[in-house]
Design a protein around this motif. Structure first.
Motif, PDB file in Angstrom:
ATOM      1  N   GLU A 662       0.824  -1.201   0.000  1.00 18.05           N
ATOM      2  CA  GLU A 662       0.000   0.000   0.000  1.00 18.05           C
ATOM      3  C   GLU A 662       0.861   1.255   0.000  1.00 18.05           C
ATOM      4  OE1 GLU A 662      -3.852  -2.272   1.935  1.00 18.05           O
ATOM      5  OE2 GLU A 662      -2.384  -1.350   3.235  1.00 18.05           O
ATOM      6  N   ALA A 663       0.261   2.328  -0.436  1.00 19.65           N
ATOM      7  CA  ALA A 663       1.011   3.532  -0.773  1.00 19.65           C
ATOM      8  C   ALA A 663       0.988   4.578   0.322  1.00 19.65           C
ATOM      9  CB  ALA A 663       0.436   4.135  -2.049  1.00 19.65           C
ATOM     10  N   ALA A 664       1.876   5.539   0.187  1.00 21.94           N
ATOM     11  CA  ALA A 664       1.801   6.770   0.971  1.00 21.94           C
ATOM     12  C   ALA A 664       2.415   7.884   0.154  1.00 21.94           C
ATOM     13  CB  ALA A 664       2.546   6.627   2.297  1.00 21.94           C
ATOM     14  N   LEU A 665       2.028   9.101   0.482  1.00 19.28           N
ATOM     15  CA  LEU A 665       2.776  10.272   0.058  1.00 19.28           C
ATOM     16  C   LEU A 665       3.475  10.765   1.311  1.00 19.28           C
ATOM     17  CD1 LEU A 665       3.446  12.383  -2.165  1.00 19.28           C
ATOM     18  CD2 LEU A 665       1.609  13.769  -1.189  1.00 19.28           C
ATOM     19  N   MET A 666       4.784  10.977   1.206  1.00 27.27           N
ATOM     20  CA  MET A 666       5.533  11.407   2.379  1.00 27.27           C
ATOM     21  C   MET A 666       6.131  12.785   2.123  1.00 27.27           C
ATOM     22  SD  MET A 666       8.810   9.596   4.157  1.00 27.27           S
ATOM     23  CE  MET A 666       8.010   8.030   4.475  1.00 27.27           C
ATOM     24  N   LEU A 667       5.863  13.667   3.065  1.00 27.56           N
ATOM     25  CA  LEU A 667       6.450  15.003   3.006  1.00 27.56           C
ATOM     26  C   LEU A 667       7.713  14.976   3.864  1.00 27.56           C
ATOM     27  CD1 LEU A 667       6.502  18.058   2.540  1.00 27.56           C
ATOM     28  CD2 LEU A 667       4.635  18.286   4.169  1.00 27.56           C
ATOM     29  N   ARG A 668       8.833  15.320   3.260  1.00 28.04           N
ATOM     30  CA  ARG A 668      10.120  15.277   3.973  1.00 28.04           C
ATOM     31  C   ARG A 668      10.693  16.697   4.065  1.00 28.04           C
ATOM     32  NH1 ARG A 668      14.707  10.764   2.967  1.00 28.04           N
ATOM     33  NH2 ARG A 668      13.447   9.811   4.598  1.00 28.04           N
ATOM     34  N   ARG A 669      10.971  17.083   5.294  1.00 25.94           N
ATOM     35  CA  ARG A 669      11.514  18.428   5.511  1.00 25.94           C
ATOM     36  C   ARG A 669      12.834  18.285   6.268  1.00 25.94           C
ATOM     37  NH1 ARG A 669       6.988  22.252   7.529  1.00 25.94           N
ATOM     38  NH2 ARG A 669       6.403  21.997   5.336  1.00 25.94           N
ATOM     39  N   LYS A 670      13.912  18.761   5.641  1.00 25.68           N
ATOM     40  CA  LYS A 670      15.240  18.575   6.229  1.00 25.68           C
ATOM     41  C   LYS A 670      15.725  19.844   6.914  1.00 25.68           C
ATOM     42  CE  LYS A 670      16.855  15.209   2.804  1.00 25.68           C
ATOM     43  NZ  LYS A 670      17.704  15.068   1.609  1.00 25.68           N
ATOM     44  N   ASP A 671      16.720  19.665   7.795  1.00 25.41           N
ATOM     45  CA  ASP A 671      17.415  20.799   8.420  1.00 25.41           C
ATOM     46  C   ASP A 671      16.456  21.808   9.006  1.00 25.41           C
ATOM     47  OD1 ASP A 671      19.892  19.753   7.697  1.00 25.41           O
ATOM     48  OD2 ASP A 671      19.682  20.575   5.676  1.00 25.41           O
TER      49      ASP A 671
END
Lengths: 759, 759
Positions: A662-671
């Motif tokens: 199954e899927a996901a959309l992942m929001l990735r925020r660095k630093d």
């Protein structure tokens, strides 16, 4: 003579365990003998009562749902009787033949006992007697079950837990045929089967019995129920208060990684005291509450009938009956329990344990008419006094809908260890978890949520990684992916910091902490809000999440507003996934898909995620629309152009296909040190493959904007496609709902009282 | 004056098209004038008839399903009337606002017309008139639709197909309000709207109209129906026989890659002649048959009413009505059509076109009582004479179940171009395709199959790659993955040789060939068999597939036996996939899963398959068990230790998430010249997440063995877990069912008559 022999044998066994037991043994022998003479005429008395049987017989044929249940049970048991009795030598794990057969036998005996009482047909009593005698002959020959995986092996089954299940049911059967048996037969059964059986799951298995845990609840109920039937006060005492004088090592752990007995508490009353909050929330979550409910309630019913002076249903301000209402509220529109922590999806209030719960709650509670509508859906009742009450209620047209509304449920024995909030509006349901660890079945997902529309998952919680009772899948037990995936933070809809799980996925740490409610507000029908804070999951980082379901006349359906404010003492990488179910329809950002799929990481659950697509987020709002089961959904998330977006799919490093793809959309925020994740999720429109028409398939939101974010307040502005603007301000440090707030945003003053502002 | 002006304008346009048209034009003007005077009193006459209206009015209030449909339609149309009329300037593709609005308007007008007739309420007539007048004003200003993607652009819609849909419905509305309008109003509408509209979709768009294709059927019906209402014999002639004298380039192709007009045939009658086999099978498959049925039947109903002398329902031995029965048989237990060729899953006999089909079939056919039960499920009827007949039939309790049984349906105009066999036993349905190409919507999947249990897919056919009318997904049109994936052989449950599709996926070649039936046998309730041969898909290679559903008392449910015999003049690589749906439960072979997922190939559909697992097959039988929607299934396949097994998943090279992430197990056999693939698929047991009990979760087959494989016969021995042995012998070169067979296997003689032996 047999009795004496048995006592000698028992003494031998017992001597190996601990010496205090020998004193008890004598008490027991006395009380049992007393009981046998005293109560001959009083049976049945445990669940069915002599008076109840009279009432039922008087009404039979005129109580449709009861009559139909009885007919179905009769058919079922007649078929079993025709098949003959089989009590095989135990060899299998769950799902294997001997396991399934013994499990079936316990149910069959309980039902046959009931049929004997209600129909007054000796064939059922004889059948129960014959099977009991076979068990008597078998049990005394049995060593420990040959399968060694359990921390507490049973004799009929591979784990004491299942042995206890068996005794809970068989106690009822024994009660029903008690008067049918001769005294000699009773003595034989009690001496060779029931007493040693009760001893094995308690005294011989203290690591199983002497705990606050759903396993122990079954053990307590089993020992107590057979004690009530036998009139054995010592067994009853052991059931209510645990094995006297026994202290376990408080640092030992069970198979699931839970502490065996951290606080030294034990017994049925402690098991009510500890796991239930005053709101009736069970700390492991609804899936295990459902499992635990049966012994809680059936033993309570027995106690109520045999020992009314204990006032068991009033214990801890009536928490047992309250917990049934709570459990029903922890189900979606279809009656499926929300899979918080370890929970197998699809378990619902149609399970027989909930038939028990609903009927008992109706009969021994306030005769809530809403319970009758659930009983009607269940389409069967208990064949006892409480089932009769429900059947009469339905027959007399008292049934009303069971209305589930937004509800906030505290966690912890005193209700001070966070909780679970359920926001509901029309067909939309949001489950927001800010609870304590949830014992050994807890997941590491502080401030996570899942979202439903009309009982269908929109943003899913994965649930457990286990195929319960499917023997081919790891013996039907927990799979290793439960630990490596399902329990990890990244498997949930919350923030993961620096690719590590909350509390480093360490039970010792997690079980010390809980999130804290900021506020819960459900007074306004159109704006339902829950807000909670977590400061321990990542030392040095605070997370405050405020979730709302907002019904706005300019939107077709209520939508979700989600504000996650993160404050940290250092820069981190934050991952924020949305486990949407369905087919991608549209995005407003360009993404690219890799030729080759690789895992996102190598531990903490990341090793199970393939990356299917990557994108640079939009500089204001990133949008994803998807279609699931004929309905459209759109996520709108406030992003900046340094944010990364990842399409992931579960299933990497899954060598036995144990995980769902199954899927996901992942929001990735660095630093980022302090940051805020703000998004909306709209349910909108529909698609039918029959009419082939796509209705309202686009988002109604033009722009989502954070217009203020201070220590005290966060304000989000929502502009719809027609240009209408709404403002939501949440108070980040809420002390009291009464307090007056005043804040200036873009030179405009907003003043309100209460926890949030929306207009 | 307007009429003259229009004729002059038309002449100008027509002169640009072809000169022969001018002659026609005059004929037409005459016949229309005649009609206008002759038929004033006869309307409605097309679908509703004057007599029918009388009968309906007499019965109203006493025909429940009709009354309920009428009430629902009245509510729907009253709501539309309240919203007001909108006839926007056309700009959008499917799914966009103007498209959806004009599509809605045609339905609304048709229904309002019917309401006017049945309820005798002028508000409906006025509404239709007002909307028609708006269309009249709009249409005469319209250039071609601005969207350019279609090979035949419409004016109201982006493609003539949708314009034709519109006219088919609006003709009915016009007929209903014909007498309500003044002659001037009728002349205005006919001159400025209907006639030019009919001309645009026919004379101005011969590439659309002058074909044997479902598009043309709509065009023919549209022109013919408005012709019947207007009494325009020339239009009717054009509808029945095509545009006279016009020949198209026989080598041109349409958007889907189909030939525009290979044989030069055209018109409604040719469109009945060509695509329907004598068994009523429509060459494109049930999804398109459903779409095409409406114009076929509604125009036929009009012809029957207005031109009974044509005996349209007797045309080609009554194939139109026969095709309805065929179409119903091409649906699964839930009424969903099997997605042969391009078919969107979920389309079912609940679609309004099938309400038309069922009602017309009942009324104009033999009043088959089975149709009434389908009408009851549809829960609505046509608001016309046929709907009245159905409503009365249901009311009078004539309804009987519609029993679907095993059926063999020939393909091709004369029934000589292969076919489709459906094997049914209890809840198991197998669809075996050995048909011709299926026109431009055909897939390259000779001898493929799909398998269902209780209406759920077990081994799936992927269907089309398209989200019909969902504008965000490629305008709602065919996606490129339809060609790169869905049509390719590897997307289907059949043999792919050397990683190339049948006929190299070339329509020109595929459309020249068809498979050939070896035999079909459904006489024995317990053994249903279909066997067919394909010799053209791969030149030099012959494939003979024999599929059976066998009901054996030692098995819980009927199981599938699948024998694919491949004979080639050279060594090849064969890929044989099983597109199972659900979760892997168990295999009897060891497989390993790759760390990184890569595509299986780079073309012919292989570029869309990720490899999720690889294994060396077992040396005798390779087994896979899986769980789907609460049921267990096991594939047992005869393999050797040189065979490779691949777990694949759809979704590689899918840059817009157009494909569903679904699995297959693929059996790969390299360097083989002649070979045989033999397997069984068992449906068994069940699992409920509510009771958490797994019942009969293991295969009942111990061994599957090929004991003979010669040019004449193949024999497979099936040994169950109790050791019972069954033998299936199939005749590979069947000439007649009467023939006597005699074969020696392992020194034992088997003698039988008929196509196969099973014992």
């Amino acid at each position: 003579m047999k009795l004496t022999q048995n006592i000698i044998l028992k003494f031998a066994t017992v001597a190996l365990v601990f010496t205090m037991y020998s004193c008890k043994k004598e008490t027991n022998a006395v009380s049992k003998n007393n009981a046998t003479t005293q109560t001959d005429q009083a049976h049945p008395k445990l669940i069915l009562t002599a008076q109840g049987v009279k009432d039922i017989r008087a009404q039979l044929g005129d109580i449709p749902i009861f009559d139909a249940t009885l007919e179905a049970v009769k058919e079922e048991i007649d078929a079993e009787i025709a098949l003959g009795i089989d009590t095989p030598i135990p060899v299998d794990y769950s799902g294997g033949y001997t396991h399934v057969r013994h499990k079936r036998n316990m149910i069959v005996m309980q039902k046959a006992g009931v049929l004997y009482q209600i129909l007054d047909d000796e064939k059922y009593a004889k059948y129960v007697k014959d099977m009991l005698m076979q068990y008597e002959a078998l049990y005394k020959t049995l060593p420990l079950h040959p399968k060694t995986r359990s921390y507490a092996r049973g004799k009929l089954f591979w784990q004491c837990l299942n042995d206890s299940n068996w005794l809970v049911y068989v106690s009822q059967a024994y009660d029903c045929v008690y008067n049918y048996l001769s005294e000699d037969e009773r003595v034989k059964l009690e001496t060779n089967l029931f007493k040693p059986f009760a001893d094995h799951i308690s005294i011989d298995s203290p690591q199983f019995y002497q705990r606050v845990h759903n396993h122990s609840t079954w053990g307590n109920a089993a020992v107590g129920m057979i004690g009530l039937v036998m009139g054995d006060e010592e067994l009853l005492d052991r059931a209510l208060y645990g094995i006297k004088g026994l202290k376990l090592d408080t640092k030992e752990k069970d198979d699931d990684g839970g502490f065996l007995n951290k606080d030294g508490k034990a017994g049925f009353l402690a098991n009510i005291e500890e796991p239930f909050s005053p709101d009736g929330y069970y700390n492991e979550g609804p899936y295990y509450q459902r499992y635990a409910m049966y012994p809680f309630l059936i033993f309570a019913e027995g106690l109520h009938n045999v020992k009314p002076e204990l006032k068991i249903f009033e214990y801890k301000e009536g928490v047992l009956l309250k917990s049934i209402n709570t459990l029903l509220n922890l189900s979606d529109a279809d009656g499926d329990f929300f899979p918080l922590n370890d929970g197998q999806k699809g378990m619902s209030y149609y399970t027989s344990a909930l038939v028990t719960a609903v009927d008992i709650s109706y009969h021994f509670g306030i005769q809530d008419a809403g319970l009758l509508s659930i009983a009607s859906k269940q389409d069967r009742v208990l064949l006892d006094d409480s089932g009769l009450a429900v059947a009469l209620g339905i027959k007399n047209g008292k049934s009303e809908p069971f209305n589930k509304q937004s509800i906030n449920l505290s966690d912890g024995p005193k209700g001070t260890q966070g909780g679970v909030a359920i926001l509901r509006n029309d067909d939309v349901e949001l489950v927001f978890k800010y609870a304590a660890q949830g014992s050994s079945h807890g997941h590491y997902d502080k401030l996570s949520y899942s979202l439903y529309e009309k009982g269908e998952e929109v943003i899913q919680d994965y649930g457990l990684a286990r195929f319960v009772n499917i023997e081919q899948k790891g013996g039907g037990n927990y799979l290793k992916e439960n630990k490596t995936w399902a329990k990890q933070t990244i498997a949930h809809n919350t923030v993961t910091q620096n690719e590590t799980s909350h509390f480093n996925a360490k039970y010792e740490i997690g079980s010390k902490h809980h999130s804290v409610l900021n506020y819960f507000s459900s007074e306004n029908q159109n704006v339902q809000v829950a807000s909670a804070k977590e400061v321990n999951a990542y030392p040095g980082t605070e997370m405050l999440r405020t979730m709302a379901i907002i019904k706005d006349e300019d939107f077709e359906k209520p939508y979700v507003l989600d504000i996650m404010k993160v404050t940290s003492d250092k820069a981190n990488k934050y991952d924020f996934p949305y486990y949407f179910l369905g087919q991608v329809v549209q995005t407003n950002f360009k993404y690219s898909v890799p030729k080759v799929l690789t895992a996102l990481g190598d531990k903490n659950g990341y090793q199970h995620l393939f990356v299917e697509g990557t994108a640079k987020a939009s500089s204001d709002n990133s949008k994803l629309s998807w279609l699931n089961k004929g309905k459209f959904y759109t996520l709108t998330s406030v992003t900046n152009d340094k944010d990364q977006l990842l399409f992931t799919r579960i299933g990497a490093n899954d060598p036995e296909f144990n995980l769902r793809r199954e899927a996901a959309l992942m929001l990735r925020r660095k630093d980022s040190k302090n940051t805020i994740f703000v998004s909306t999720i709209e349910a909108h429109g529909s698609y039918s493959p029959v009419t082939e028409s796509a209705i309202n398939s686009n988002s109604n939101i033009k722009e989502l904007k954070v217009v203020l974010d201070s220590a005290d307040y966060t304000a989000v502005q929502i502009t719809n496609i027609k240009g209408k603007v709404k403002l939501f301000i949440t108070s980040n440090e809420e002390d009291s709902k009464k307090v007056k707030h005043n804040v200036k945003i873009n030179d405009k003053n907003y003043e309100w009282s209460g926890s949030y502002y929306f207009e």
